[in-house]
Design a protein around this motif. Structure first.
Motif, mmCIF file in Angstrom:
data_model
loop_
_atom_site.group_PDB
_atom_site.id
_atom_site.type_symbol
_atom_site.label_atom_id
_atom_site.label_comp_id
_atom_site.label_asym_id
_atom_site.label_seq_id
_atom_site.Cartn_x
_atom_site.Cartn_y
_atom_site.Cartn_z
ATOM 1 N N PHE A 1 19.287 -0.817 -6.584
ATOM 2 C CA PHE A 1 18.600 -1.849 -5.854
ATOM 3 C C PHE A 1 17.360 -2.304 -6.616
ATOM 4 N N SER A 2 16.956 -3.535 -6.337
ATOM 5 C CA SER A 2 15.709 -4.064 -6.884
ATOM 6 C C SER A 2 15.172 -5.111 -5.910
ATOM 7 N N LEU A 3 13.948 -5.562 -6.141
ATOM 8 C CA LEU A 3 13.324 -6.587 -5.311
ATOM 9 C C LEU A 3 13.211 -7.874 -6.116
ATOM 10 N N LYS A 4 13.673 -8.976 -5.524
ATOM 11 C CA LYS A 4 13.633 -10.279 -6.185
ATOM 12 C C LYS A 4 12.822 -11.233 -5.317
ATOM 13 N N ASN A 5 11.796 -11.835 -5.909
ATOM 14 C CA ASN A 5 10.962 -12.797 -5.186
ATOM 15 C C ASN A 5 11.791 -14.032 -4.871
ATOM 16 N N VAL A 6 11.756 -14.482 -3.618
ATOM 17 C CA VAL A 6 12.416 -15.723 -3.214
ATOM 18 C C VAL A 6 11.371 -16.604 -2.539
ATOM 19 N N PRO A 7 11.418 -17.926 -2.780
ATOM 20 C CA PRO A 7 10.377 -18.801 -2.240
ATOM 21 C C PRO A 7 10.374 -18.900 -0.715
ATOM 22 N N ILE B 1 6.059 -1.448 -2.435
ATOM 23 C CA ILE B 1 7.040 -0.574 -3.075
ATOM 24 C C ILE B 1 8.228 -0.391 -2.146
ATOM 25 N N PHE B 2 9.371 -0.093 -2.755
ATOM 26 C CA PHE B 2 10.634 0.138 -2.068
ATOM 27 C C PHE B 2 11.252 1.362 -2.733
ATOM 28 N N ALA B 3 11.656 2.366 -1.935
ATOM 29 C CA ALA B 3 12.103 3.632 -2.531
ATOM 30 C C ALA B 3 13.312 4.213 -1.795
ATOM 31 N N ASP B 4 14.041 5.043 -2.523
ATOM 32 C CA ASP B 4 15.184 5.786 -2.001
ATOM 33 C C ASP B 4 14.695 7.209 -1.724
ATOM 34 N N THR B 5 14.624 7.601 -0.457
ATOM 35 C CA THR B 5 14.078 8.914 -0.109
ATOM 36 C C THR B 5 15.032 10.051 -0.437
ATOM 37 N N GLU B 6 16.331 9.781 -0.425
ATOM 38 C CA GLU B 6 17.308 10.832 -0.697
ATOM 39 C C GLU B 6 17.265 11.269 -2.161
ATOM 40 N N ARG B 7 17.149 10.312 -3.060
ATOM 41 C CA ARG B 7 17.104 10.616 -4.491
ATOM 42 C C ARG B 7 15.680 10.770 -5.011
ATOM 43 N N GLY B 8 14.672 10.398 -4.203
ATOM 44 C CA GLY B 8 13.283 10.493 -4.647
ATOM 45 C C GLY B 8 12.954 9.519 -5.753
ATOM 46 N N VAL B 9 13.542 8.310 -5.672
ATOM 47 C CA VAL B 9 13.401 7.329 -6.737
ATOM 48 C C VAL B 9 12.776 6.046 -6.193
ATOM 49 N N GLU B 10 11.798 5.542 -6.917
ATOM 50 C CA GLU B 10 11.233 4.245 -6.590
ATOM 51 C C GLU B 10 12.200 3.181 -7.098
ATOM 52 N N TYR C 1 15.954 -8.672 3.373
ATOM 53 C CA TYR C 1 14.720 -9.163 2.783
ATOM 54 C C TYR C 1 13.543 -8.374 3.329
ATOM 55 N N LEU C 2 12.499 -8.290 2.515
ATOM 56 C CA LEU C 2 11.216 -7.776 2.967
ATOM 57 C C LEU C 2 10.244 -8.948 2.952
ATOM 58 N N ALA C 3 9.510 -9.114 4.033
ATOM 59 C CA ALA C 3 8.494 -10.160 4.107
ATOM 60 C C ALA C 3 7.126 -9.491 4.204
ATOM 61 N N VAL C 4 6.203 -9.964 3.399
ATOM 62 C CA VAL C 4 4.822 -9.506 3.448
ATOM 63 C C VAL C 4 4.015 -10.685 3.980
ATOM 64 N N THR C 5 3.346 -10.483 5.105
ATOM 65 C CA THR C 5 2.647 -11.594 5.742
ATOM 66 C C THR C 5 1.228 -11.213 6.135
ATOM 67 N N GLU C 6 0.397 -12.234 6.134
ATOM 68 C CA GLU C 6 -0.964 -12.117 6.652
ATOM 69 C C GLU C 6 -1.387 -13.532 7.029
ATOM 70 N N GLY C 7 -1.572 -13.756 8.330
ATOM 71 C CA GLY C 7 -1.883 -15.105 8.788
ATOM 72 C C GLY C 7 -0.744 -16.043 8.431
ATOM 73 N N SER C 8 -1.063 -17.166 7.790
ATOM 74 C CA SER C 8 -0.024 -18.130 7.413
ATOM 75 C C SER C 8 0.582 -17.831 6.044
ATOM 76 N N GLN D 1 13.986 -10.418 -1.770
ATOM 77 C CA GLN D 1 15.355 -10.036 -1.437
ATOM 78 C C GLN D 1 15.639 -8.665 -2.034
ATOM 79 N N ILE D 2 16.282 -7.814 -1.242
ATOM 80 C CA ILE D 2 16.714 -6.507 -1.729
ATOM 81 C C ILE D 2 18.089 -6.712 -2.345
ATOM 82 N N GLU D 3 18.160 -6.602 -3.662
ATOM 83 C CA GLU D 3 19.401 -6.872 -4.378
ATOM 84 C C GLU D 3 20.064 -5.597 -4.873
#
Length: 182
Positions: free
Chosen positions: A1-7, A131-140, A165-172, A178-180
């Motif tokens: 898995f990896s994280l990909k920025n989407v607009p 950050i996004f991690a796999d707890t079973e394998r102990g891998v970021e 998807y993961l969304a990070v928000t603060e106000g507007s 995207q978790i790929e």
């Protein structure tokens, strides 16, 4: 898995609910191996259990003092502890932030954390990165540094078109990742 920025996300994105945040003095915290000595303190800033409550995520803020030629120097960092509530012990620890001005802009404090789908995957957001991690394998699995830091970001798990998807928000302000599968 990896994280990909989407607009932005397409129409139909649905928030995946998570158990509510727990208090920083919740019983889950006592199973995390927090640092504490004369020169280091580690305080919980985000506590959340997994669905079913068998695992817990404890985000912490670490303040340490060292002495350089007799002068005190403070360093700040954060960590994410994953605890097994049934076994009453910590099973994994991820260094979320170690203040490094080459990469990190903003603070280290974890403001939100959550398990995704099950206890296996966990994510945490600090003022400066995600950050996004796999707890079973102990891998970021992924780490994103924010170009412009947040003060108190919130982390949300969304699903749209069969993708997570993961969304990070603060106000507007909103950032989407995207978790790929790789």
């Amino acid at each position: 898995f990896s994280l990909k920025n989407v607009p932005e996300l397409g129409a139909g994105a649905v928030e995946v609910s998570a158990p509510p945040l727990l208090g920083n003095n919740d019983s889950v915290v006592k199973y995390a191996s927090l640092k504490s000595d004369a020169y280091t303190s580690e305080e919980p800033t985000c506590v959340r259990s997994s669905e079913g409550g068998r695992m817990g995520a404890v985000g912490t803020y670490i303040m340490s003092t060292s002495f350089n030629v007799g002068r005190p120097t403070r360093a700040y960092a954060s960590a994410l502890h994953v605890v097994d509530v049934d076994a009453k012990k910590e099973v994994e620890r991820f260094d979320v932030s170690i203040k490094d001005p080459r990469y990190q802009k903003g603070g280290s404090k974890i403001t939100d954390c959550r398990f995704l789908q099950t206890w296996r995957y966990v994510a945490a957001v600090s003022q400066s990165h995600l950050i996004f991690a796999d707890t079973e394998r102990g891998v970021e699995l992924g780490r994103i540094y924010f170009e412009n830091p947040f003060d108190h970001p919130v982390l949300t798990h969304l699903r749209a078109g069969g993708n997570d998807y993961l969304a990070v928000t603060e106000g507007s302000r909103r950032l989407y990742y995207q978790i790929e599968r790789e």
